[in-house]
Write a protein that holds these residues in place. Structure first.
Motif, mmCIF file in Angstrom:
data_model
loop_
_atom_site.group_PDB
_atom_site.id
_atom_site.type_symbol
_atom_site.label_atom_id
_atom_site.label_comp_id
_atom_site.label_asym_id
_atom_site.label_seq_id
_atom_site.Cartn_x
_atom_site.Cartn_y
_atom_site.Cartn_z
ATOM 1 N N ARG A 133 -10.903 -0.533 -1.436
ATOM 2 C CA ARG A 133 -11.760 -0.044 -0.341
ATOM 3 C C ARG A 133 -11.569 1.459 -0.141
ATOM 4 N NH1 ARG A 133 -10.334 -5.255 1.782
ATOM 5 N NH2 ARG A 133 -8.513 -4.388 2.876
ATOM 6 N N TRP A 134 -10.322 1.917 -0.272
ATOM 7 C CA TRP A 134 -10.043 3.352 -0.157
ATOM 8 C C TRP A 134 -10.782 4.117 -1.246
ATOM 9 C CZ3 TRP A 134 -7.515 6.808 -3.489
ATOM 10 C CH2 TRP A 134 -7.139 8.018 -2.932
ATOM 11 N N PRO A 141 0.821 -1.219 0.000
ATOM 12 C CA PRO A 141 0.000 0.000 0.000
ATOM 13 C C PRO A 141 0.852 1.264 0.000
ATOM 14 C CG PRO A 141 -0.757 -1.562 1.673
ATOM 15 C CD PRO A 141 0.570 -2.060 1.188
ATOM 16 N N CYS A 189 -12.672 -5.145 -3.911
ATOM 17 C CA CYS A 189 -12.487 -4.963 -2.471
ATOM 18 C C CYS A 189 -12.067 -6.239 -1.750
ATOM 19 C CB CYS A 189 -13.766 -4.402 -1.832
ATOM 20 S SG CYS A 189 -14.071 -2.667 -2.220
ATOM 21 N N ASP A 226 -6.992 -3.218 -0.414
ATOM 22 C CA ASP A 226 -6.918 -1.993 0.391
ATOM 23 C C ASP A 226 -7.168 -0.760 -0.467
ATOM 24 O OD1 ASP A 226 -5.848 -0.368 2.848
ATOM 25 O OD2 ASP A 226 -4.592 0.277 1.164
#
Length: 320
Positions: free
Chosen positions: A314-315, A204, A302, A311
């Motif tokens: 979802r962000w 990430p 997601c 990740d």
């Protein structure tokens, strides 16, 4: 092109050491692992007596900053929009190297970006250009859209005069950076550089930096594109650099599996980062797009098998 001696950039080793000690190389551990060779061209091949540095234009036929305006599209660095430059440049260098061997009987080694060679300081020592405040090589004759290649030779060739710096008070490249990756002029912190984050960084990306990525999914050209010296740039004559990956549709990319990714980017430098890192970048771009119509695209990701993709998806959903 220009010529310098292998020991023509003695300050490189100390500057590299300072860069590494500050941790500015991020996850690029190979920079530290081969520091000795990278810091000294003479150490890389002790038999070399000359370094021939060559620059090959890949200047675009458009303003790359215009690709940042369409949130449904992904912005790809100009150098990666066509064929892999490693292949194109290396073949050209090998032709020159074969001619050198035929003319002088010397031994040669050819390098294009994949060996621990500090091409930019050597290019400045060879008089091709200078390292600007954005740390890239630029020239009053052709701007900064160039690939660099090196031919190390055992023949003692007459060296050229080094180039001086001509940036003056200009700081356009520093001010345009969306993530403030330049701690000072002539210094770069890769950990904040979009090119590093979208290509080299695994896992990430820091949430604080994600909005700055905009729709950039592979590299960033902002600091290059605003350089005033580009008024002298000549559009690349090799059409292999003007390829099909200029501004791909984000929704199409988001649906790629590994097989589809490899097929789409075959022969492109983009293939190196793999499907997961690309889709992670695409999710960030969709999250920054402000386009609610793209929300279903990232919702499907997601629960992706790759944690960084999930990740990022979802962000993006939260952002939209």
């Amino acid at each position: 092109m220009g010529v310098c001696r292998p020991d023509a950039a003695p300050e490189s080793a100390a500057r590299l050491r300072s860069f590494l000690e500050a941790g500015r190389h991020g996850q690029m551990g190979w920079m530290a692992e081969r520091e000795g060779w990278r810091g000294s061209a003479a150490a890389l091949w002790p038999d070399a007596r000359s370094v021939v540095m060559l620059a090959h234009s890949y200047a675009p036929d458009h303003d790359p900053l215009t690709d940042l305006k369409d949130g449904a599209k992904g912005a790809v660095s100009v150098y990666a929009q066509g064929r892999d430059y490693h292949d194109v440049v290396k073949k050209a260098l090998k032709r020159v190297a074969r001619w050198m061997v035929a003319e002088t009987g010397c031994e040669v080694k050819v390098f294009v970006d994949t060996a621990p060679v500090m091409e930019k300081p050597l290019a400045q020592a060879a008089g091709i250009g200078w390292q600007g405040k954005h740390t890239n090589l630029l020239s009053r004759d052709f701007g900064n859209w160039v690939f660099l290649g090196a031919i190390f030779a055992t023949e003692a060739l007459a060296p050229d005069s080094p180039e001086a710096e001509h940036c003056g008070s200009c700081r356009r490249c520093l001010d345009v950076c969306p993530t403030d990756a330049f701690p000072a002029p002539f210094q770069l912190d890769a950990r904040r550089c979009i090119s590093y984050l979208t290509i080299e960084h695994r896992g990430p990306v820091d949430p604080a930096l994600r909005p700055g990525l905009g729709n950039r999914i592979y590299g960033c050209d902002d600091c290059l594109a605003v350089c005033p010296w580009n008024k002298f740039a000549v559009t690349a004559s090799d059409m292999r650099y003007h390829g099909p990956h200029r501004a791909p549709d984000l929704a199409d990319l988001a649906r790629l599996d590994d097989t589809g990714f490899r097929a789409r980017f075959s022969g492109s430098p983009i293939k190196r980062i793999g499907r997961d890192r690309m889709i992670r970048n695409v999710c960030y771009a969709i999250g920054n797009s402000g386009l609610a119509a793209l929300k279903p695209v990232v919702q499907d990701l997601c629960e992706d098998a790759d944690a960084a993709v999930a990740d990022a998806a979802r962000w993006a959903v939260e952002r939209l």
